[in-house]
Scaffold this active site. Sequence first.
Site, mmCIF file in Angstrom:
data_model
loop_
_atom_site.group_PDB
_atom_site.id
_atom_site.type_symbol
_atom_site.label_atom_id
_atom_site.label_comp_id
_atom_site.label_asym_id
_atom_site.label_seq_id
_atom_site.Cartn_x
_atom_site.Cartn_y
_atom_site.Cartn_z
ATOM 1 N N PRO A 1 -3.427 -11.702 10.953
ATOM 2 C CA PRO A 1 -3.734 -11.432 12.366
ATOM 3 C C PRO A 1 -3.764 -9.927 12.609
ATOM 4 O O PRO A 1 -3.066 -9.171 11.938
ATOM 5 C CB PRO A 1 -2.558 -12.072 13.113
ATOM 6 C CG PRO A 1 -1.462 -12.180 12.111
ATOM 7 C CD PRO A 1 -2.107 -12.299 10.758
ATOM 8 N N ASP A 2 -4.570 -9.498 13.563
ATOM 9 C CA ASP A 2 -4.606 -8.080 13.934
ATOM 10 C C ASP A 2 -3.576 -7.875 15.056
ATOM 11 O O ASP A 2 -3.774 -8.314 16.193
ATOM 12 C CB ASP A 2 -6.025 -7.688 14.396
ATOM 13 C CG ASP A 2 -6.147 -6.170 14.582
ATOM 14 O OD1 ASP A 2 -5.201 -5.558 15.122
ATOM 15 O OD2 ASP A 2 -7.182 -5.615 14.186
ATOM 16 N N ASN B 1 0.855 -1.197 0.000
ATOM 17 C CA ASN B 1 0.000 0.000 0.000
ATOM 18 C C ASN B 1 0.888 1.243 0.000
ATOM 19 O O ASN B 1 2.112 1.138 0.013
ATOM 20 C CB ASN B 1 -0.961 -0.032 1.190
ATOM 21 C CG ASN B 1 -0.213 -0.081 2.506
ATOM 22 O OD1 ASN B 1 0.515 0.830 2.854
ATOM 23 N ND2 ASN B 1 -0.384 -1.186 3.244
#
Length: 406
Positions: free
Chosen positions: A308-309, A211
Amino acid sequence: MDLQGKKIVLGLSGGVACYKAAELCRALIKQGAQVHVVMTEAATHFIGAVTMQALSGNPVWLDQWDARMANNMAHIDLTRGADAILIAPCSADFMRKLAHGACDDLLSTLCVARPHGVPLLVAPAMNVEMWQNAATQRNAATLRADGIQLFGPGAGEQACGETGLGRMLEPEQILDELVASFQHKILAGKRVLITAGPTFEAIDPVRGITNLSSGKMGYAIARAAREAGAEVTLVSGPTALPTPFGVRRIDVLSAQQMMDAVMAGVEGQHVFIGVAAVADWRVANASEQKLKKQEGGAAPALEFVQNPDILATVAATTSLSGWPYCVGFAAESENLVEYGAAKRERKGIPLLVGNIGHHTFGQDENSIVLFDESGHTVLPRADKLTLARQLVSEIGKRLEARSLLT
Ligand code: CTP
């Protein structure tokens, strides 16, 4: 301009690193400082006073008996009203003089004559054996005990051809240390772990999904936390940014690697700040070999699995000890106040920082909103380092309030 209006006495003692003092002088001026250069006789063998005068725009002082000062008291006049005295380079011999309170030339005399409260900062510069010599180390310990701050020295190749500790720090690093010395040490003794930058999720060995996060905000926060006295570890996705001076950096690519690095280092941290733009998904069927296009063939079908966060995982571990204090970031393109408050609750964290708009990636300026249990506060548009310092100060205040409560 981080040194706007500051009066800095820049002292040069004898050493080949004097050539870097010219660059340092320019850097100080660029940051808004007024610079008054004082040189020892030894320093004049390495760089001309004319050069330092031209760069500083002020007379250069060399001699205790120089009659240009009306009262003939350069050692007093130069230090009154000074915000700092910076000796760069500081030779082994000049360290000895400082350690013993010598007053046998103008520079040493003005160091002894400095008023209480004017910081004396030194950037040692010498051969590795001279730095490691027991006498120099004794002097360094004395200077520290006397409240004199040492910047460096750095390690690496030396002008004499030897390698090791003793190199003067680079002018940019000395500048950063000087700016840091003026910041409030609200996080002194605290350990802070920060994630920053984008993640990169592989599709095959040469392609991936990433990103537009530049990492600038996370790096600015790392710098601001270090300036505030914290020991900082930065877990960074791929960025082109230089590591802030004094910050430990761990490079990662994927969200999973970022998670592993964070979980390996989170124990003992007082603060965790998740600034990274972590990919929510990774490619489940990433190829070990480079994908080849087939003539008239179908495009590859990518399957995704959720990452995973990291922030929520760290926040879940705090329920036992109360540490680390967790800070999250959220980029919202609409309804920031509503979404920000909800996200803070969902992530189970005490403080969430909302970016206004999602087009802040890569920009040097930003505007942020802080969400905590008592509502939200807007920090108006400013450059990212200014906002980072304000955020660090807000975090510091909340830590202080917590320790008063426990
Ligand atoms: N974060 C994380 N690990 C993830 C995803 C996000 O640690 N796998 C952290 C980020 O570093 C940031 C915060 O969580 O501190 C952002 O939360 P997120 O829910 O991803 O918010 P947005 O990016 O704003 O996305 P969305 O609104 O789509 O939920």
